[in-house]
Design an enzyme around this catalytic site. Structure first.
Site, PDB file in Angstrom:
ATOM      1  N   HIS A   9      44.183  48.752  31.620  1.00 31.95           N
ATOM      2  CA  HIS A   9      43.568  48.439  32.907  1.00 31.95           C
ATOM      3  C   HIS A   9      42.065  48.333  32.693  1.00 31.95           C
ATOM      4  CE1 HIS A   9      47.197  50.234  35.321  1.00 31.95           C
ATOM      5  NE2 HIS A   9      47.536  49.276  34.479  1.00 31.95           N
ATOM      6  N   GLU A  61      45.977  45.609  34.974  1.00 29.11           N
ATOM      7  CA  GLU A  61      45.145  45.610  36.178  1.00 29.11           C
ATOM      8  C   GLU A  61      43.720  45.252  35.781  1.00 29.11           C
ATOM      9  OE1 GLU A  61      44.947  49.155  38.484  1.00 29.11           O
ATOM     10  OE2 GLU A  61      47.120  49.481  38.511  1.00 29.11           O
ATOM     11  N   TYR A  82      38.476  48.022  34.139  1.00 26.64           N
ATOM     12  CA  TYR A  82      37.517  48.154  35.230  1.00 26.64           C
ATOM     13  C   TYR A  82      36.140  48.419  34.622  1.00 26.64           C
ATOM     14  CZ  TYR A  82      41.560  48.146  38.364  1.00 26.64           C
ATOM     15  OH  TYR A  82      42.696  47.787  39.044  1.00 26.64           O
ATOM     16  N   TRP A 106      44.421  43.043  40.197  1.00 25.38           N
ATOM     17  CA  TRP A 106      44.560  44.029  41.271  1.00 25.38           C
ATOM     18  C   TRP A 106      43.679  43.581  42.435  1.00 25.38           C
ATOM     19  CZ3 TRP A 106      47.827  48.133  41.712  1.00 25.38           C
ATOM     20  CH2 TRP A 106      47.646  48.905  42.869  1.00 25.38           C
ATOM     21  N   ASN A 150      52.266  54.430  36.310  1.00 23.47           N
ATOM     22  CA  ASN A 150      50.900  53.921  36.406  1.00 23.47           C
ATOM     23  C   ASN A 150      49.879  54.926  35.902  1.00 23.47           C
ATOM     24  OD1 ASN A 150      49.000  51.819  37.584  1.00 23.47           O
ATOM     25  ND2 ASN A 150      48.288  53.669  38.637  1.00 23.47           N
ATOM     26  N   GLU A 151      48.963  54.473  35.048  1.00 24.35           N
ATOM     27  CA  GLU A 151      47.816  55.270  34.590  1.00 24.35           C
ATOM     28  C   GLU A 151      48.199  56.743  34.420  1.00 24.35           C
ATOM     29  OE1 GLU A 151      44.559  54.471  37.243  1.00 24.35           O
ATOM     30  OE2 GLU A 151      44.657  52.300  36.916  1.00 24.35           O
ATOM     31  N   ARG A 199      53.603  42.565  39.785  1.00 23.84           N
ATOM     32  CA  ARG A 199      53.751  43.984  39.440  1.00 23.84           C
ATOM     33  C   ARG A 199      53.780  44.759  40.745  1.00 23.84           C
ATOM     34  NH1 ARG A 199      49.764  48.234  38.058  1.00 23.84           N
ATOM     35  NH2 ARG A 199      50.710  49.773  36.649  1.00 23.84           N
TER      36      ARG A 199
END
Length: 444
Positions: A232, A261, A234, A290, A165-166, A88
């Site tokens: 994503h 990610e 986290y 990531w 992205n995001e 990516r």
């Protein structure tokens, strides 16, 4: 949630809200649309990602920050050498960072193809829109893809377009649904028919459930029914239960999902990378770590390699590539490149010839022992699990102890058979959803 060398920081308030509300998200009435395959190229069908030839494809890849390190193009081949099947690539439409040119995009796609990598291209300038004043809109990102149509058309077998992205932070994120639908419509009306990827809001983590609750309607709005959703993971995903709940929802509702990610640490909390990788593996969901190298602003620990050196893995890189459910044991090269093995460096050895094609536990025997790179007796051939003859897995399964209830304390159903849990972590897979082996470590 990633950071370039000089970038925004998730606000303390936003991080606190995300950490709390990530535990409180409720699901309200989402019904899946039927995802139909487009005529050619990478496409989705019934919640899964397929190549043009109809072979299922599970992404196992790495994020690479090209927009911030445009001279590091050798990283693409290096990522492939570590066994990934997807990369990516961070691009910019020029609203925040230096605009990626059409010729650069063509060159990047060519390098992906030469390295036998599926190429996911994303516009990073949309990161945190609504909360970060420097971020741009999904509509602007969509225009970037249209401006670069000449580099994209004809690459449908090799390229996935990640819209942006995001695309929303923790402010005005309810606009995500209409903005995503608008970007998809803009690309389709312009004649771009690639598989598209839509990132979640809330800095990609969807603690609000906005993408989860509206994914079906977004997919239905795509005339090609060819949109993949990307979460994503986290700090919001710091427990196995949160990871499993989110991914299981998409899989159970036949909505295509990838973990676009994730890391092993982050400033907003400690993600459960083991659960992310094991759950993605058991569900056959793609994941993209990531990131290769070059992180800054306090998250340097997210580098997979030191100083862009493929031979210098960080602790995160070693876990990601070589650990349980990592790239080396779960990645399969796309068949469009003729790939069948889990790693470019795998040296096949013949599996002892069994007297039957089926193991006592009902799984087929592997044709080659190289299908089992981690040596646990379980391999992967022809898009399903197989057993290495004479290995520890080549046994008759014992029945799962009979529970007094059909449901485990954590809310998941009990497995009918312990053989549904080949890796022995207590989590099995039956009737298209996760189940718990009675009396196992997961039975709590």
């Amino acid at each position: 949630m990633e950071k370039p060398p000089s970038s925004r920081v998730l606000t303390a308030v936003g991080a606190a809200v995300a950490a709390v509300l990530g535990l409180l998200v409720s699901v309200f009435g989402l019904t899946a649309g039927s995802a139909q395959a487009v005529a050619s190229g990478i496409h989705v069908s019934n919640g899964r990602v397929y190549e043009a030839n109809g072979n299922e494809f599970v992404m196992r890849g790495v994020n690479h920050a090209h927009a911030w390190y445009p001279s590091r193009t050798s990283s693409i081949a290096d990522i492939a050498a570590k066994g990934a099947n997807t990369v990516r690539i961070v691009l910019s439409n020029g609203d925040r960072w230096t605009r990626t040119t059409t010729s650069e995009i063509s060159s990047l796609i060519g390098q992906c193809r030469s390295s036998k990598l599926i190429c996911v291209l994303e516009v990073h300038d949309t990161t945190g829109y609504g909360e970060d004043g420097a971020a741009t809109t999904l509509d602007r990102a969509a225009q970037f893809w249209i401006d670069n149509k000449s580099a994209l058309v004809g690459q449908e077998n090799y390229v996935v377009i990640n819209l942006g992205n995001e695309p929303f932070g923790n402010t005005n994120y309810s606009a995500w649904t209409d903005s995503t639908k608008g970007a998809i419509s803009k690309l389709r009306n312009a004649g771009i028919n690639h598989a598209l990827m839509a990132d979640a809001p809330n800095w990609g983590q969807d603690w609000s459930g906005t993408m989860r609750n509206n994914a079906a309607s977004v997919l239905a709005s795509d005339p090609d029914h060819n949109t993949i959703f990307s979460i994503h993971m986290y700090g919001v995903y710091d427990t196995a239960a949160e990871v499993q709940d989110y991914l299981n929802y998409f899989v159970s509702n036949h909505l295509p999902i990838v973990v676009g990610e994730f890391g092993n640490m982050h400033s907003d909390g400690n993600p459960d990378e083991d659960a992310i990788m094991s759950t993605a593996t058991s569900l056959k969901v793609g994941y993209l770590g990531w990131s290769w190298s070059g992180n800054g602003s306090g998250v340097e620990y997210l580098d997979l390699v030191n100083g862009f050196d493929k031979n210098s893995l960080t602790s995160w890189g070693n876990r990601f590539f070589n650990g349980s459910n990592g790239i080396s044991s779960t990645s399969r090269t796309a068949t469009v490149f003729g790939g069948t093995s889990s790693s470019p460096s795998a040296s096949p050895t013949a599996s002892p010839s069994p007297t039957s094609t089926t193991a006592p536990n009902g799984y087929p025997y592997c044709v080659s022992a190289s299908s089992d790179p981690d040596g646990d007796g379980w391999g992967w051939e022809n898009s399903r699990s197989c057993v290495v003859h004479g290995s520890a897995a080549d046994t008759t399964p014992s029945a799962s102890p009979s529970p007094t209830s059909t449901t485990a304390p954590n809310g998941y159903p009990y497995c009918v058979s312990a053989s549904s849990d080949p890796d022995g972590d207590g989590w099995g897979w039956e009737n298209s959803r996760s189940c718990v082996v009675h009396g196992s470590a997961a039975d709590h």
